[in-house]
Design an enzyme around this catalytic site. Structure first.
Site, short mmCIF file in Angstrom:
data_model
loop_
_atom_site.label_atom_id
_atom_site.label_comp_id
_atom_site.label_asym_id
_atom_site.label_seq_id
_atom_site.Cartn_x
_atom_site.Cartn_y
_atom_site.Cartn_z
N ILE A 70 33.30 100.45 -23.14
CA ILE A 70 33.36 100.33 -24.61
C ILE A 70 31.92 100.43 -25.09
O ILE A 70 31.11 99.54 -24.79
CB ILE A 70 33.94 98.96 -25.09
CG1 ILE A 70 35.36 98.73 -24.57
CG2 ILE A 70 33.91 98.91 -26.62
CD1 ILE A 70 35.94 97.34 -24.97
N ASP A 71 31.58 101.48 -25.78
CA ASP A 71 30.26 101.56 -26.39
C ASP A 71 30.42 101.14 -27.85
O ASP A 71 31.12 101.80 -28.61
CB ASP A 71 29.67 102.97 -26.30
CG ASP A 71 28.26 102.98 -26.85
OD1 ASP A 71 27.43 102.20 -26.36
OD2 ASP A 71 28.00 103.75 -27.80
N THR B 55 30.54 97.36 -28.39
CA THR B 55 31.34 96.15 -28.17
C THR B 55 31.34 95.21 -29.37
O THR B 55 32.35 94.58 -29.67
CB THR B 55 30.83 95.42 -26.90
OG1 THR B 55 31.06 96.27 -25.79
CG2 THR B 55 31.55 94.10 -26.67
N GLU C 295 28.61 100.41 -16.84
CA GLU C 295 27.85 99.32 -17.44
C GLU C 295 28.26 97.96 -16.89
O GLU C 295 27.40 97.11 -16.63
CB GLU C 295 28.02 99.30 -18.97
CG GLU C 295 27.24 98.14 -19.58
CD GLU C 295 27.40 97.97 -21.07
OE1 GLU C 295 28.08 98.77 -21.72
OE2 GLU C 295 26.80 97.01 -21.59
N ASP D 21 30.57 104.15 -19.82
CA ASP D 21 30.46 103.02 -20.75
C ASP D 21 31.87 102.73 -21.23
O ASP D 21 32.44 103.49 -22.03
CB ASP D 21 29.52 103.34 -21.91
CG ASP D 21 29.13 102.08 -22.68
OD1 ASP D 21 29.92 101.11 -22.65
OD2 ASP D 21 28.06 102.07 -23.30
N ASP E 279 24.90 104.64 -22.22
CA ASP E 279 25.04 104.77 -23.68
C ASP E 279 25.00 106.24 -24.10
O ASP E 279 25.72 106.65 -25.00
CB ASP E 279 23.90 104.06 -24.41
CG ASP E 279 23.88 102.56 -24.21
OD1 ASP E 279 24.96 101.93 -24.21
OD2 ASP E 279 22.77 101.99 -24.04
#
Ligand code: IPD
Ligand code: CA
Ligand code: CA
Ligand code: CA
Length: 271
Positions: free
Chosen positions: A90-91, A93, A72, A88, A215
Site C-alpha cells: 500500500i503506497d 498508508t 516494504e 509496495d 515507492d
C-alpha cells in the site's frame, strides 16, 4: 516466451496488483487498525499493509518460484534468476488509514537490476497505470504523455514528506523556497500515484526527499515512459536524498532549484 519477457512480467504484475487491490477494498474497515510504527510514531503500518504484501509475495512465488522479491513490509528474499520484484503493498498508508482516495498497490519488476515493467493500481479511483521499458506508459488503453513546455513558474508540482522528524525540518525549508517559485504545490500522499500523475499530465512535476525504492520503482518507469525525466540530484539516479520527475526542461529548472538548496550541493556536478 523468455522467462524475462517484460510483457509477460507485466501481465502477471497486473493480475497480482488487481487481486491485492480487490482484497484491500473488500477488507478495508471503516478505520483500519494500526499494528506497528516505523521511523516515527506517525509512520504507521496497518494489518492490511502486511496482508497485501503476503498476498503479493505468495502469488509471485506460486507463479515464479525462482524470482527475488523486495517488499516494504517483509524485506528481501533472494532469488535464483535475473528477475526481482519490488513491492509496495500500500503506497499511501496514511490516506488508506483515513479513507482519503490517493493510495495504490505498486509493483515494479527488474531484470538484471533494471526496472522493465511496472504497475500502479490506484485502487480508490480504479485506475491501473502500467508501463514496460521502451513500450510506453498506459492507462485504460490510452498512451500517457506528460506535460511538456511548462516553465517552473507555471508548474503544478507534487511533493511528499517522509515521516522522520529530522527530515521534515529540511523538507519544510525546501518547500518554503519552492512554493513561491511555482504555480502551486500538491501533497497527495502517495509517491507512486504522484509519479503516475506526472505521467498523466495531472501535475507538471514531482520531487521528494527520502523516498524508498519500492515507492518509486513502478511509478518511475511509468513517468519515464510517458516522457518525463526521472532522477536524483547532480546526475545521480533517484535515491533517498532526492527524487525529481518532470518533462525535460522543467526537470532541469526544478533540479537546479532543489540542488541549490541541497546540503550536498558541492557533490559532483552534472544533472
Ligand atoms: C509513503 C508515501 C508518501 C511519501 C512517503 C512514503 P507509504 O509511502 O509514498 O507519499 O511522502 O515518503 O513513505 O509508507 O505510505 O508506503
Ligand atoms: Ca510507499
Ligand atoms: Ca507502503
Ligand atoms: Ca510505509
Amino acid at each position: 516466451m523468455r522467462p524475462e519477457d517484460p510483457l509477460a512480467l507485466l501481465a502477471l504484475a497486473k493480475d497480482i496488483a488487481a487481486e491485492a487491490g480487490e482484497m484491500l477494498l473488500a477488507k478495508r474497515p471503516a478505520r483500519p487498525e494500526v499494528v506497528d510504527t516505523k521511523s516515527s510514531p506517525t509512520d504507521v503500518v496497518t494489518a492490511l499493509d502486511r496482508e497485501s504484501e503476503d498476498l503479493i509475495r505468495a502469488r509471485i512465488r506460486a507463479a515464479r518460484p525462482g524470482d527475488a522479491i523486495l517488499g516494504e513490509e517483509a524485506g528481501a528474499d533472494a532469488g535464483r534468476g535475473r528477475v526481482r520484484w519490488i513491492v509496495d503493498p500500500i503506497d499511501g498508508t496514511v490516506n488508506f488509514l483515513y479513507g482519503l482516495p490517493s493510495w495504490a498497490v505498486s509493483i515494479g519488476v527488474e531484470v538484471d537490476g533494471e526496472i522493465v515493467a511496472g504497475v500502479v493500481n490506484a485502487v480508490p479511483t480504479g485506475e491501473l497505470f502500467t508501463a514496460t521499458k521502451g513500450g510506453g506508459a498506459w492507462l485504460a488503453g490510452e498512451r500517457l504523455r506528460c506535460n511538456t513546455g511548462v516553465p517552473l513558474d507555471r508548474a503544478l508540482i507534487a511533493t511528499g514528506f517522509g515521516y522522520e522528524a529530522s527530515r521534515r525540518v529540511v523538507q519544510a525549508e525546501v518547500v518554503a523556497v519552492v512554493l513561491p517559485r511555482v504555480r502551486d504545490i500538491r501533497r497527495a500522499g502517495s509517491c507512486a500515484v504522484d509519479l503516475c500523475s506526472v505521467a498523466a499530465g495531472r501535475v507538471d512535476g514531482y520531487y521528494e526527499r527520502g523516498t524508498q525504492y519500492w515507492d518509486h520503482a513502478a511509478g518511475g518507469l511509468i513517468a519515464a515512459e510517458a516522457g518525463a525525466r526521472v532522477g536524483g540530484l547532480h546526475g545521480k539516479p533517484v535515491g533517498p536524498e532526492m527524487a525529481v520527475c518532470a518533462a525535460p526542461g522543467l526537470f532541469e529548472e526544478l533540479h537546479d532549484l532543489l540542488a541549490s538548496l541541497d546540503p550536498e550541493r558541492d557533490a559532483p556536478t552534472g544533472r
